[in-house]
Design a protein around this motif. Structure first.
Motif, mmCIF file in Angstrom:
data_model
loop_
_atom_site.group_PDB
_atom_site.id
_atom_site.type_symbol
_atom_site.label_atom_id
_atom_site.label_comp_id
_atom_site.label_asym_id
_atom_site.label_seq_id
_atom_site.Cartn_x
_atom_site.Cartn_y
_atom_site.Cartn_z
ATOM 1 N N SER A 164 12.345 -9.821 -7.254
ATOM 2 C CA SER A 164 12.750 -9.278 -8.557
ATOM 3 C C SER A 164 11.641 -9.532 -9.580
ATOM 4 O O SER A 164 11.229 -8.632 -10.322
ATOM 5 C CB SER A 164 14.067 -9.946 -8.991
ATOM 6 O OG SER A 164 14.319 -9.680 -10.329
ATOM 7 N N SER A 165 11.101 -10.752 -9.595
ATOM 8 C CA SER A 165 10.029 -11.098 -10.540
ATOM 9 C C SER A 165 8.754 -10.326 -10.218
ATOM 10 O O SER A 165 8.054 -9.874 -11.118
ATOM 11 C CB SER A 165 9.696 -12.587 -10.480
ATOM 12 O OG SER A 165 10.848 -13.334 -10.586
ATOM 13 N N LYS A 166 8.473 -10.181 -8.932
ATOM 14 C CA LYS A 166 7.246 -9.488 -8.519
ATOM 15 C C LYS A 166 7.225 -8.060 -9.079
ATOM 16 O O LYS A 166 6.228 -7.630 -9.655
ATOM 17 C CB LYS A 166 7.185 -9.463 -6.982
ATOM 18 C CG LYS A 166 6.116 -8.586 -6.358
ATOM 19 C CD LYS A 166 6.316 -8.594 -4.835
ATOM 20 C CE LYS A 166 5.904 -7.308 -4.172
ATOM 21 N NZ LYS A 166 4.509 -7.110 -3.970
ATOM 22 N N TYR A 167 8.363 -7.345 -8.924
ATOM 23 C CA TYR A 167 8.379 -5.956 -9.388
ATOM 24 C C TYR A 167 8.368 -5.869 -10.908
ATOM 25 O O TYR A 167 7.735 -4.985 -11.484
ATOM 26 C CB TYR A 167 9.562 -5.200 -8.763
ATOM 27 C CG TYR A 167 9.366 -5.014 -7.274
ATOM 28 C CD1 TYR A 167 8.253 -4.313 -6.808
ATOM 29 C CD2 TYR A 167 10.218 -5.578 -6.339
ATOM 30 C CE1 TYR A 167 8.018 -4.167 -5.445
ATOM 31 C CE2 TYR A 167 9.989 -5.436 -4.979
ATOM 32 C CZ TYR A 167 8.887 -4.737 -4.537
ATOM 33 O OH TYR A 167 8.635 -4.590 -3.202
ATOM 34 N N LEU A 469 9.129 1.271 -8.590
ATOM 35 C CA LEU A 469 9.092 -0.159 -8.922
ATOM 36 C C LEU A 469 10.275 -0.567 -9.811
ATOM 37 O O LEU A 469 10.859 -1.633 -9.623
ATOM 38 C CB LEU A 469 7.775 -0.518 -9.618
ATOM 39 C CG LEU A 469 6.511 -0.406 -8.758
ATOM 40 C CD1 LEU A 469 5.301 -0.903 -9.517
ATOM 41 C CD2 LEU A 469 6.639 -1.217 -7.475
ATOM 42 N N THR A 470 10.624 0.322 -10.744
ATOM 43 C CA THR A 470 11.756 0.001 -11.627
ATOM 44 C C THR A 470 13.041 -0.101 -10.809
ATOM 45 O O THR A 470 13.839 -1.026 -10.965
ATOM 46 C CB THR A 470 11.896 1.085 -12.723
ATOM 47 O OG1 THR A 470 10.652 1.207 -13.373
ATOM 48 C CG2 THR A 470 12.960 0.717 -13.736
ATOM 49 N N ASN A 471 13.190 0.883 -9.924
ATOM 50 C CA ASN A 471 14.362 0.904 -9.058
ATOM 51 C C ASN A 471 14.424 -0.358 -8.186
ATOM 52 O O ASN A 471 15.473 -0.973 -8.023
ATOM 53 C CB ASN A 471 14.249 2.142 -8.165
ATOM 54 C CG ASN A 471 15.595 2.677 -7.819
ATOM 55 O OD1 ASN A 471 16.601 2.132 -8.279
ATOM 56 N ND2 ASN A 471 15.639 3.722 -7.016
ATOM 57 N N ARG A 472 13.273 -0.730 -7.671
ATOM 58 C CA ARG A 472 13.167 -1.915 -6.827
ATOM 59 C C ARG A 472 13.536 -3.178 -7.626
ATOM 60 O O ARG A 472 14.274 -4.029 -7.160
ATOM 61 C CB ARG A 472 11.717 -1.968 -6.387
ATOM 62 C CG ARG A 472 11.215 -2.497 -5.134
ATOM 63 C CD ARG A 472 11.768 -2.162 -3.855
ATOM 64 N NE ARG A 472 11.658 -0.856 -3.275
ATOM 65 C CZ ARG A 472 10.546 -0.301 -2.793
ATOM 66 N NH1 ARG A 472 9.420 -0.934 -2.842
ATOM 67 N NH2 ARG A 472 10.574 0.875 -2.237
ATOM 68 N N HIS A 473 12.985 -3.227 -8.835
ATOM 69 C CA HIS A 473 13.264 -4.399 -9.689
ATOM 70 C C HIS A 473 14.760 -4.500 -9.991
ATOM 71 O O HIS A 473 15.365 -5.566 -9.849
ATOM 72 C CB HIS A 473 12.456 -4.298 -10.990
ATOM 73 C CG HIS A 473 12.884 -5.273 -12.032
ATOM 74 N ND1 HIS A 473 12.848 -6.641 -11.826
ATOM 75 C CD2 HIS A 473 13.399 -5.095 -13.277
ATOM 76 C CE1 HIS A 473 13.307 -7.252 -12.900
ATOM 77 N NE2 HIS A 473 13.655 -6.341 -13.795
ATOM 78 N N ILE A 474 15.340 -3.352 -10.344
ATOM 79 C CA ILE A 474 16.778 -3.343 -10.660
ATOM 80 C C ILE A 474 17.582 -3.771 -9.421
ATOM 81 O O ILE A 474 18.529 -4.555 -9.511
ATOM 82 C CB ILE A 474 17.220 -1.934 -11.147
ATOM 83 C CG1 ILE A 474 16.615 -1.665 -12.528
ATOM 84 C CG2 ILE A 474 18.732 -1.804 -11.192
ATOM 85 C CD1 ILE A 474 16.762 -0.230 -13.006
ATOM 86 N N THR A 475 17.173 -3.255 -8.261
ATOM 87 C CA THR A 475 17.888 -3.583 -7.018
ATOM 88 C C THR A 475 17.834 -5.083 -6.723
ATOM 89 O O THR A 475 18.873 -5.724 -6.521
ATOM 90 C CB THR A 475 17.290 -2.796 -5.831
ATOM 91 O OG1 THR A 475 17.424 -1.412 -6.116
ATOM 92 C CG2 THR A 475 17.980 -3.134 -4.531
ATOM 93 N N PHE A 476 16.620 -5.640 -6.713
ATOM 94 C CA PHE A 476 16.497 -7.066 -6.397
ATOM 95 C C PHE A 476 17.179 -7.937 -7.448
ATOM 96 O O PHE A 476 17.748 -8.976 -7.131
ATOM 97 C CB PHE A 476 15.020 -7.455 -6.221
ATOM 98 C CG PHE A 476 14.521 -7.187 -4.838
ATOM 99 C CD1 PHE A 476 14.805 -8.058 -3.790
ATOM 100 C CD2 PHE A 476 13.794 -6.036 -4.559
ATOM 101 C CE1 PHE A 476 14.372 -7.808 -2.498
ATOM 102 C CE2 PHE A 476 13.352 -5.769 -3.266
ATOM 103 C CZ PHE A 476 13.638 -6.658 -2.233
ATOM 104 N N ASP A 477 17.136 -7.484 -8.684
ATOM 105 C CA ASP A 477 17.790 -8.232 -9.756
ATOM 106 C C ASP A 477 19.312 -8.254 -9.537
ATOM 107 O O ASP A 477 19.965 -9.289 -9.667
ATOM 108 C CB ASP A 477 17.446 -7.566 -11.091
ATOM 109 C CG ASP A 477 17.491 -8.556 -12.229
ATOM 110 O OD1 ASP A 477 17.085 -9.712 -12.000
ATOM 111 O OD2 ASP A 477 17.959 -8.185 -13.320
#
Lengths: 807, 67
Positions: A164-167, A469-477
């Motif tokens: 989450s932090s990485k993205y 990347l935004t989608n990935r960040h939201i997902t992991f978050d």
């Protein structure tokens, strides 16, 4: 769950000859003075299950070297054999002179059992009692998480957070908004409008090429590229290349210009954190002590140092206090280590942005047109810009522990004015070349179309990347939030239940002592997101306090330690239903000891307990409670030739006597018969309530046969003058010369012959038979507790053996 | 007391069993994670590689459109 039927130890630690312990799944109380081999029994079990002995692991000799009894011949193997209620698990573990270890049971069932058992709480020693209580908050969390299988949970949680932090970091570092806006500026410049869709792009391209009257429409990127190719004239190549070169300078520098804002912002933060942390240089340099202190704490906890002094400075120091102080220092240093890690993360972030910019300018510097005389000044300026960027990198190499200071952010600041001027100049030159070709409409359109195609494709790619990347960040978050909610709920549920068990055991041992409502409480870090430890909190005279070591006495801290161990046993032991408690009550006063034993026999009635003690007082207290619950009770002794050995069980003693009589072996036979007689007479005297003169506990156990016979005879003569008085053979035994002497007669030189001993043995057996009912369902002595008030008779449990008896 | 306690393994199994219901989570990403966990490959390197593959696959789609 498993219970132990028998343990046989040979050649381990203080045990030389075979040390058999036939438990038949029963609990046992074992008394042994210091040095009689109690710890050898515990060590043997610890090695059997853990393949190491914690208190020997750090010693110079190591577990394996110290394991074998030093008098054991090299040709013999030291071994521990355990027979279980589930006989499929029976195993003999041996260690040879060459320290090769072998398990006799190679089944998968045993392998699984052994693995599971190595993680269970099976053994508690006095030295381990305070480990959890005095552990740091982080150690407590780590320990509890490991025993409830939360290590993997912690790893998955850390991974979700990391991604989450990485993205989030990647989105921030790439600066998508600025980059997309730059591409839109180019599109505006070339096509005269912002572009938000492919259709809009193709329409704008068609409008651009309209003056060329090519007679074809652009409806795809392929069309656009083909059109571009068709309108580029070979004669215009030099001009086109020059325009592309200046545009590249302008576009690359525009990107770097936006990165510079981010670089300066991140460096400012880094500079602040770095300088702040460096201020406490002394403390920071102590971070290097973290390993040493942690090791020191381990040494103290392993009880390598037994007395109350500091092993480093050799000064007197209360050990628990020392452990507490070390734990506090370690916690403080770990906090500092976290801050240092944070500074290092900021450095990594800065390094990553710098890498992009430096790589862009390095690529630009490779352009061959920069080598021309005309562009010499631009080349110099670009080289200077690269130097300015790399100077940030030089700052990142500085060690926080060195005396070197970081350069202030204002001194490193890159002059954006100069970059802007370079951009403007490049744009101007591109325009000048284009303007010089005003009459050449093809080159005008080709340059614009080429830049527009690249800009729009770049824009689309940037947009897609940002979306991904935004989608990935939201997902992991979202996954991380869901996961920590589950973890915290589970941990909270566990801690509540576990605290309640600890509380129960503690209060059973310390009723009404104003320590109540003991709780294990999770602690979060400064961000409020991450669990960083667990503390023990309790009500002390109705006020909540923490930690226990600050307020409670050693005895109470030990009670807490025992409570924690017992709660762990109930919560986590799934394969074994037995525990070994080795001298755990050493610091307890008599009240606590009695309550401890009662708590144990009542709350752990379904467990098999091996309770070892070297304290006679405690043994006496525990014996009566233990016998009440049908525990076995025995003593350990140690001799140089045999090593540790148990008091011979009555059944075995009888068999030994019979064997010696059958083989006419008089060696020690008289002593064996006397021992047997004494022990049976104690039972008879106790059951008919024969009175003997008062003696303290220790001496009480050492009454001689003739004293017991006299007392039993006196009681019989008084209460059963017309019945049992005439049916017993005590007179005959008392008349035997074999009873001459006192306790030392066991070793006297009276010459016993086999005939006398045979008679003596028959007399003793006859006497026991008079008082004991051997019926399978009865197996009890005649006793006052079975007294028949209607018939005025004393009798055994079933009533088959009975005698008139006046109360 | 052990009946009501969730072990670490229970927490993880429950999480992956219900992961597709987590609001706002991207289905493709989640499916990839479930796949990695199911095959015992839920490590930082494997996740990073799998995510890169997904990203490249998405970007390739755009490149194809651009051709």
């Amino acid at each position: 769950m498993n219970k132990i039927k028998a343990i046989n130890i040979t050649g381990i630690r203080g045990v030389k000859d075979k040390l058999p312990l036939n438990l038949d799944k029963k609990s046992i109380l074992i008394f042994g003075e210091n040095g009689t081999g109690k710890s050898s029994l515990t060590d043997a079990l610890e090695w059997f299950y853990r393949d190491r002995i914690e208190h020997l692991a750090g010693a110079e000799v190591g577990t394996k070297n110290a394991l074998r009894n030093i008098f054991l011949p090299d040709s013999e193997e030291a071994k521990v054999e355990i027979l279980y209620s589930n006989k499929n698990l029976d195993n003999e573990k041996t260690i040879s002179h060459s320290l090769t270890v072998f398990n006799s049971n190679s089944s998968k069932e045993f392998y699984n059992y052994s693995n599971q058992s190595s993680n269970e709480n099976l053994i508690l020693r006095y030295r381990d009692l305070v480990q959890f209580i005095t552990a740091t908050k982080t150690e407590k969390l780590t320990y509890l998480q490991s025993i409830i299988g939360f290590n993997e949970v912690r790893e998955i949680r850390a991974l979700l957070k990391k991604f989450s932090s990485k993205y989030s970091r990647e989105i921030k570092q790439t600066g998508y908004s600025n980059k997309k806006s730059q591409q839109q500026s180019i599109l505006m410049e070339c096509l005269g409008q912002n572009i938000v869709s492919p259709k809009q792009f193709f329409d704008a391209c068609n409008k651009l090429i309209e003056p060329l009257k090519l007679g074809k429409k652009i409806s795809s990127y392929k069309d656009a590229r083909q059109t571009l190719k068709s309108i580029e004239d070979k004669e215009d190549t030099e001009q086109i290349e020059q325009i592309a070169f200046y545009n590249k300078i302008a576009e690359t520098l525009a990107e770097i210009e936006t990165d510079i804002d981010e670089i300066q912002k991140v460096y400012k933060t880094y500079y602040k954190s770095f300088t702040e942390l460096k201020k406490d240089a002394d403390k920071l340099s102590k971070l290097q002590l973290l390993k040493l202190l942690t090791e020191g704490l381990n040494v103290l906890k392993k009880d390598v140092v037994k007395d109350n002094f500091c092993p480093l400075c050799q000064q007197d120091k209360n050990k628990i206090q020392l452990i507490k102080e070390l734990a506090k220092r370690i916690d403080d240093l770990k906090e500092l280590e976290k801050e240092k890690n944070k500074v290092e993360e900021e450095a990594e972030e800065l390094s990553s942005i710098l890498e992009n910019s430096i790589s862009s300018i390095t690529s630009l510097l490779k352009e061959k047109l920069l080598k021309t005389k005309e562009n010499a000044a631009t080349l110099k300026k670009l080289q200077n810009l690269k130097l300015s960027l790399t100077s940030y990198n030089e700052e990142l190499k500085k060690d926080i522990l060195s005396k070197e200071e970081l350069t202030e952010p204002s001194k490193l600041a890159i002059d954006k004015k100069e970059i802007k001027e370079l951009i403007a100049e490049a744009k101007k030159k591109a325009k000048e070349i284009l303007d010089s070709q005003k009459g050449n409409i093809k080159i005008q359109i080709a340059v614009k179309l080429s830049r527009a195609i690249d800009a729009y494709i770049n824009h689309r790619r940037l947009e897609k990347e940002q979306d991904i990347l935004t989608n990935r960040h939201i997902t992991f978050d979202a996954l991380y939030s869901d996961f920590i909610k589950r973890q915290e709920e589970a941990l909270d549920g566990f801690l509540k239940m576990f605290s309640s068990e600890i509380n129960k055991y503690y209060n059973l041992m310390n009723p009404g002592e104003k320590v109540e409502d003991i709780k294990l409480i999770p602690i979060k870090d400064k961000t409020g997101e991450e669990l960083e430890g667990i503390t023990i909190d309790f009500k002390f005279f109705n006020k909540r306090k923490t930690p226990p070591s600050a307020l409670l006495s050693e005895s109470h801290i030990n009670c807490l330690g025992i409570s924690f161990f017992l709660a762990s046993v109930k919560a986590f032991n799934k394969a074994n239903q037995f525990i070994v408690l080795d001298d755990v009550i050493s610091s307890f006063d008599s009240n606590h000891r009695t309550r401890f034993v009662r708590m144990l026999v009542n709350e752990f009635d379904d467990y098999q307990i091996i309770l070892l003690t070297h304290e006679k007082d405690f043994f006496d207290i525990a014996s009566s409670e233990a016998k009440r619950k049908n525990w076995l009770v025995t003593s350990l002794s140690w001799t140089a030739d045999k090593g540790a050995s148990f008091e011979t069980p009555l059944v075995d003693l009888r068999a030994t006597i019979e064997q010696k009589i059958a083989t006419k072996n008089t060696d020690g036979l008289g002593n064996d018969i006397r021992k047997y007689g004494e022990r049976q007479l104690k039972q008879i005297a106790n059951n008919i309530e024969a009175k003997v003169s008062f003696r303290f506990n220790e001496q009480n156990e050492e009454r001689m046969l003739n004293e017991l016979l006299a007392s039993v005879q006196g009681t019989i003569n008084k209460h059963s003058p017309s019945d049992l008085k005439n049916k017993n053979n005590i007179d005959s035994i008392l008349g035997s010369p074999l009873l001459i002497g006192n306790k030392t007669s066991h070793d006297n030189t009276f010459k016993e012959n086999i005939s006398d001993l045979e008679v003596f043995w028959e007399d003793i057996k006859q006497l026991v038979k008079t008082f004991y009912c051997g019926e399978e369902k009865c197996k009890s002595f005649v006793a006052m507790k079975f007294y028949d008030t209607a018939k005025n008779q004393i009798r055994c449990k079933c009533g088959k053996v009975c005698y008139d008896w006046k109360k | 007391m052990d009946n009501t306690i969730k072990s670490g393994n229970d927490v993880i199994e429950d999480f992956f069993a219900e992961i597709l219901n987590v609001p706002n989570a991207d289905e493709k990403t989640v499916q990839k994670l479930v796949e990695l966990y199911g095959s015992g490959k839920f490590t930082e390197r494997n996740i990073a590689n799998a995510m890169d593959e997904l990203t490249q696959a998405e970007l390739k789609k755009i490149e194809k459109e651009d051709e």
